[in-house]
Scaffold this motif. Structure first.
Motif, PDB file in Angstrom:
ATOM      1  N   TYR A 259     -31.594 142.361-103.367  1.00 19.36           N
ATOM      2  CA  TYR A 259     -30.663 141.791-102.383  1.00 19.36           C
ATOM      3  C   TYR A 259     -30.139 140.486-102.953  1.00 19.36           C
ATOM      4  O   TYR A 259     -30.920 139.641-103.413  1.00 19.36           O
ATOM      5  N   ALA A 260     -28.820 140.316-102.945  1.00 21.00           N
ATOM      6  CA  ALA A 260     -28.200 139.090-103.438  1.00 21.00           C
ATOM      7  C   ALA A 260     -26.984 138.783-102.581  1.00 21.00           C
ATOM      8  O   ALA A 260     -26.051 139.586-102.500  1.00 21.00           O
ATOM      9  N   LEU A 261     -27.005 137.636-101.950  1.00 18.36           N
ATOM     10  CA  LEU A 261     -25.913 137.251-101.067  1.00 18.36           C
ATOM     11  C   LEU A 261     -25.690 135.750-101.157  1.00 18.36           C
ATOM     12  O   LEU A 261     -26.643 134.965-101.099  1.00 18.36           O
ATOM     13  N   ASN A 262     -24.431 135.346-101.325  1.00 18.91           N
ATOM     14  CA  ASN A 262     -24.033 133.941-101.282  1.00 18.91           C
ATOM     15  C   ASN A 262     -23.164 133.727-100.052  1.00 18.91           C
ATOM     16  O   ASN A 262     -22.274 134.536 -99.769  1.00 18.91           O
ATOM     17  N   LEU A 263     -23.410 132.644 -99.346  1.00 14.41           N
ATOM     18  CA  LEU A 263     -22.669 132.350 -98.120  1.00 14.41           C
ATOM     19  C   LEU A 263     -22.185 130.909 -98.145  1.00 14.41           C
ATOM     20  O   LEU A 263     -22.996 129.979 -98.284  1.00 14.41           O
ATOM     21  N   LYS A 264     -20.896 130.700 -97.999  1.00 15.51           N
ATOM     22  CA  LYS A 264     -20.340 129.351 -97.864  1.00 15.51           C
ATOM     23  C   LYS A 264     -20.335 129.007 -96.376  1.00 15.51           C
ATOM     24  O   LYS A 264     -19.685 129.691 -95.572  1.00 15.51           O
ATOM     25  N   VAL A 265     -21.067 127.982 -96.000  1.00 12.25           N
ATOM     26  CA  VAL A 265     -21.249 127.660 -94.588  1.00 12.25           C
ATOM     27  C   VAL A 265     -20.975 126.178 -94.333  1.00 12.25           C
ATOM     28  O   VAL A 265     -21.020 125.348 -95.243  1.00 12.25           O
ATOM     29  N   SER A 266     -20.729 125.851 -93.079  1.00 15.57           N
ATOM     30  CA  SER A 266     -20.625 124.471 -92.614  1.00 15.57           C
ATOM     31  C   SER A 266     -20.845 124.469 -91.111  1.00 15.57           C
ATOM     32  O   SER A 266     -20.670 125.503 -90.438  1.00 15.57           O
ATOM     33  N   GLY A 267     -21.236 123.322 -90.556  1.00  9.06           N
ATOM     34  CA  GLY A 267     -21.487 123.249 -89.125  1.00  9.06           C
ATOM     35  C   GLY A 267     -22.693 124.066 -88.719  1.00  9.06           C
ATOM     36  O   GLY A 267     -23.665 124.209 -89.469  1.00  9.06           O
ATOM     37  N   THR A 268     -22.655 124.638 -87.521  1.00 14.17           N
ATOM     38  CA  THR A 268     -23.733 125.486 -87.033  1.00 14.17           C
ATOM     39  C   THR A 268     -23.209 126.890 -86.779  1.00 14.17           C
ATOM     40  O   THR A 268     -22.024 127.083 -86.475  1.00 14.17           O
ATOM     41  N   GLY A 269     -24.077 127.867 -86.898  1.00 16.83           N
ATOM     42  CA  GLY A 269     -23.636 129.236 -86.672  1.00 16.83           C
ATOM     43  C   GLY A 269     -24.789 130.216 -86.702  1.00 16.83           C
ATOM     44  O   GLY A 269     -25.924 129.876 -87.066  1.00 16.83           O
ATOM     45  N   SER A 357     -27.630 125.209 -89.666  1.00 11.82           N
ATOM     46  CA  SER A 357     -27.019 123.956 -89.258  1.00 11.82           C
ATOM     47  C   SER A 357     -26.773 123.110 -90.504  1.00 11.82           C
ATOM     48  O   SER A 357     -27.725 122.819 -91.253  1.00 11.82           O
ATOM     49  N   TYR A 358     -25.519 122.739 -90.740  1.00 14.84           N
ATOM     50  CA  TYR A 358     -25.121 121.967 -91.917  1.00 14.84           C
ATOM     51  C   TYR A 358     -24.248 120.791 -91.509  1.00 14.84           C
ATOM     52  O   TYR A 358     -23.385 120.916 -90.629  1.00 14.84           O
ATOM     53  N   ALA A 359     -24.463 119.653 -92.152  1.00 16.49           N
ATOM     54  CA  ALA A 359     -23.654 118.468 -91.896  1.00 16.49           C
ATOM     55  C   ALA A 359     -22.317 118.527 -92.619  1.00 16.49           C
ATOM     56  O   ALA A 359     -21.363 117.861 -92.220  1.00 16.49           O
ATOM     57  N   MET A 360     -22.258 119.314 -93.686  1.00 15.70           N
ATOM     58  CA  MET A 360     -21.017 119.505 -94.442  1.00 15.70           C
ATOM     59  C   MET A 360     -21.112 120.840 -95.176  1.00 15.70           C
ATOM     60  O   MET A 360     -22.166 121.468 -95.213  1.00 15.70           O
ATOM     61  N   GLU A 361     -20.015 121.264 -95.771  1.00 19.92           N
ATOM     62  CA  GLU A 361     -19.978 122.592 -96.401  1.00 19.92           C
ATOM     63  C   GLU A 361     -20.912 122.673 -97.603  1.00 19.92           C
ATOM     64  O   GLU A 361     -21.003 121.737 -98.397  1.00 19.92           O
ATOM     65  N   ASP A 362     -21.576 123.808 -97.725  1.00 22.33           N
ATOM     66  CA  ASP A 362     -22.418 124.069 -98.894  1.00 22.33           C
ATOM     67  C   ASP A 362     -22.577 125.587 -99.044  1.00 22.33           C
ATOM     68  O   ASP A 362     -22.016 126.356 -98.251  1.00 22.33           O
ATOM     69  N   ILE A 363     -23.326 125.999-100.057  1.00 25.95           N
ATOM     70  CA  ILE A 363     -23.487 127.424-100.358  1.00 25.95           C
ATOM     71  C   ILE A 363     -24.953 127.811-100.266  1.00 25.95           C
ATOM     72  O   ILE A 363     -25.823 127.157-100.849  1.00 25.95           O
ATOM     73  N   ILE A 364     -25.220 128.882 -99.525  1.00 27.28           N
ATOM     74  CA  ILE A 364     -26.565 129.440 -99.415  1.00 27.28           C
ATOM     75  C   ILE A 364     -26.708 130.593-100.395  1.00 27.28           C
ATOM     76  O   ILE A 364     -25.827 131.449-100.482  1.00 27.28           O
ATOM     77  N   GLN A 365     -27.804 130.615-101.138  1.00 27.18           N
ATOM     78  CA  GLN A 365     -28.158 131.752-101.995  1.00 27.18           C
ATOM     79  C   GLN A 365     -29.359 132.468-101.377  1.00 27.18           C
ATOM     80  O   GLN A 365     -30.393 131.841-101.143  1.00 27.18           O
TER      81      GLN A 365
END
Length: 383
Positions: A259-269, A357-365
């Motif tokens: 399983y390999a997934l990258n997610l660009k996230v920001s804020g809460t969701g 929950s993120y204070a600014m945009e980043d990428i989750i691996q």
């Protein structure tokens, strides 16, 4: 000839070598000036085997080059920076010494190399009837050569040559390079930001790798380049201290990607992620590793909960991590964590959910690996 939009290149009287990338739906073509990428090819080549790409407007005959499968024999590379203290390398590798012979493996040979040196060092491929034998020989070799302080870069402004090291590994033309796994232990960051060339080559040869970067860095400008490289090649990158540098990373015991997934996230969701199915029993339970931010010092990550739901048993396993927990331990680093018992590895399908929950945009691996080889390569992402 190759045609892309209105641009036409004449190849000449000789054959054209290329690869079909089914995930990007693009052609990787060697035009004689390196590998170039094309969305559309128009032409006819008479070769031994036909492959029809149905997304093209015409039928194109090319040679189907499948270099290797995830179950094929491959090489296990341990690469380490000359900036490190050898006693830290020795301690980090000790955990593998007594276990590497106890697990099934597709790797047939161990290789080693030092990088971040004034004079580039050749790769050493260690002989042995089994991986365990080859690995033991590699450890003896490392004990003899250790590190060479006289070969260290003198300026902290000099970037790591880790990207060049990876390219040289692919170019060794040794057998069993395709599908290899590299465990990379380093302390200096690269200066490069542009990585498209090495990403392309690593994808073509399905080189899997895990980067353990020590923080603080001994030099270089762009630690985020390491994280971005891992994201684009289904690798993994952690930033930790000397003591726990290699603990979170997938390594030779859990190298096989499911399983390999990258997610660009920001804020809460909250989101439902793609499910994962294990069609057969795995040798051991899989390992979950999650990177939550691109560098050790980023202030973006606040909290994250990732949960698995076994569709057969109904069991739900949540794992929650907060920014206060991002301190180097056996299971956490400055930017990542690993989770045990997230999935059993029995034949079933798991649904996966994510709250963040993120204070600014980043990428989750997000990576799930196993001791058991997968039977297919996973698609890549450009995130």
């Amino acid at each position: 000839m190759i045609a892309q939009c209105k641009f036409i290149v004449k190849i000449g009287d000789y054959s054209l070598d290329g690869f079909c990338d089914p995930y990007q739906q693009k052609w990787q073509v060697d035009t004689g000036n390196g590998i170039e990428q094309y969305k559309e090819l128009k032409g006819v080549c008479v070769l031994k085997r036909e492959y029809t790409n149905h997304v093209l407007p015409i039928k194109l005959k090319v040679q189907a080059k499948v270099e290797c499968l995830p179950t094929d024999p491959a090489t296990y590379l341990f690469a380490y920076s000359n900036d490190l203290v050898y006693s830290d390398i020795e301690s980090a590798m000790y955990v593998l010494d007594n276990t590497i012979a106890d697990f099934p493996t597709r790797f047939v040979q161990a290789a080693t190399v030092r990088f971040d040196m004034k004079t580039k060092e050749d790769f050493v491929f260690h002989e042995g009837d089994t991986l365990a034998d080859s690995y033991r020989n590699s450890r003896e070799h490392m004990k003899k050569q250790q590190v060479d302080p006289s070969q260290r870069f003198e300026s902290s402004e000099t970037g790591s040559d880790v990207l060049d090291m990876l390219e040289r590994f692919v170019n060794t033309n040794r057998p069993n390079i395709c599908g290899s796994f590299a465990l990379i232990y380093m302390k200096r960051s690269p200066n490069e930001v542009e990585i498209s060339k090495i990403v392309e080559k690593l994808r073509i040869y399905h080189i899997q790798f895990s980067i353990a970067a020590v923080h603080p860095s001994s030099g270089g400008l762009h630690p985020e380049t390491l994280y971005d490289l891992a994201a684009k090649t289904n690798g993994f990158c952690t930033f930790s201290n000397d003591e726990y540098a290699l603990f979170v990373n997938p390594h030779v015991i859990w190298p096989n990607l499911y399983y390999a997934l990258n997610l660009k996230v920001s804020g809460t969701g909250k989101m439902n992620l793609p499910p994962i199915t294990f069609p057969k029993q795995l040798y051991m339970m899989p390992l979950l590793v999650v990177g939550v931010q691109r560098t050790a010092t980023a202030e973006s990550f606040q909290s994250l909960t990732i949960s698995s739901y076994d569709t057969q048993s109904g069991e739900i396993v949540p794992i929650t991590v907060t920014k206060e927990q991002l301190k180097p331990t056996q299971d956490n680093s400055f930017n990542s964590f690993r989770g045990w018992f997230f999935m059993s590895g029995f034949p079933t399908t798991y649904n996966i959910t994510l709250e963040y929950s993120y204070a600014m945009e980043d990428i989750i691996q997000i990576r799930i690996t196993s001791t058991t080889p997968n039977d297919h390569w996973l698609p890549y992402q450009d995130v």
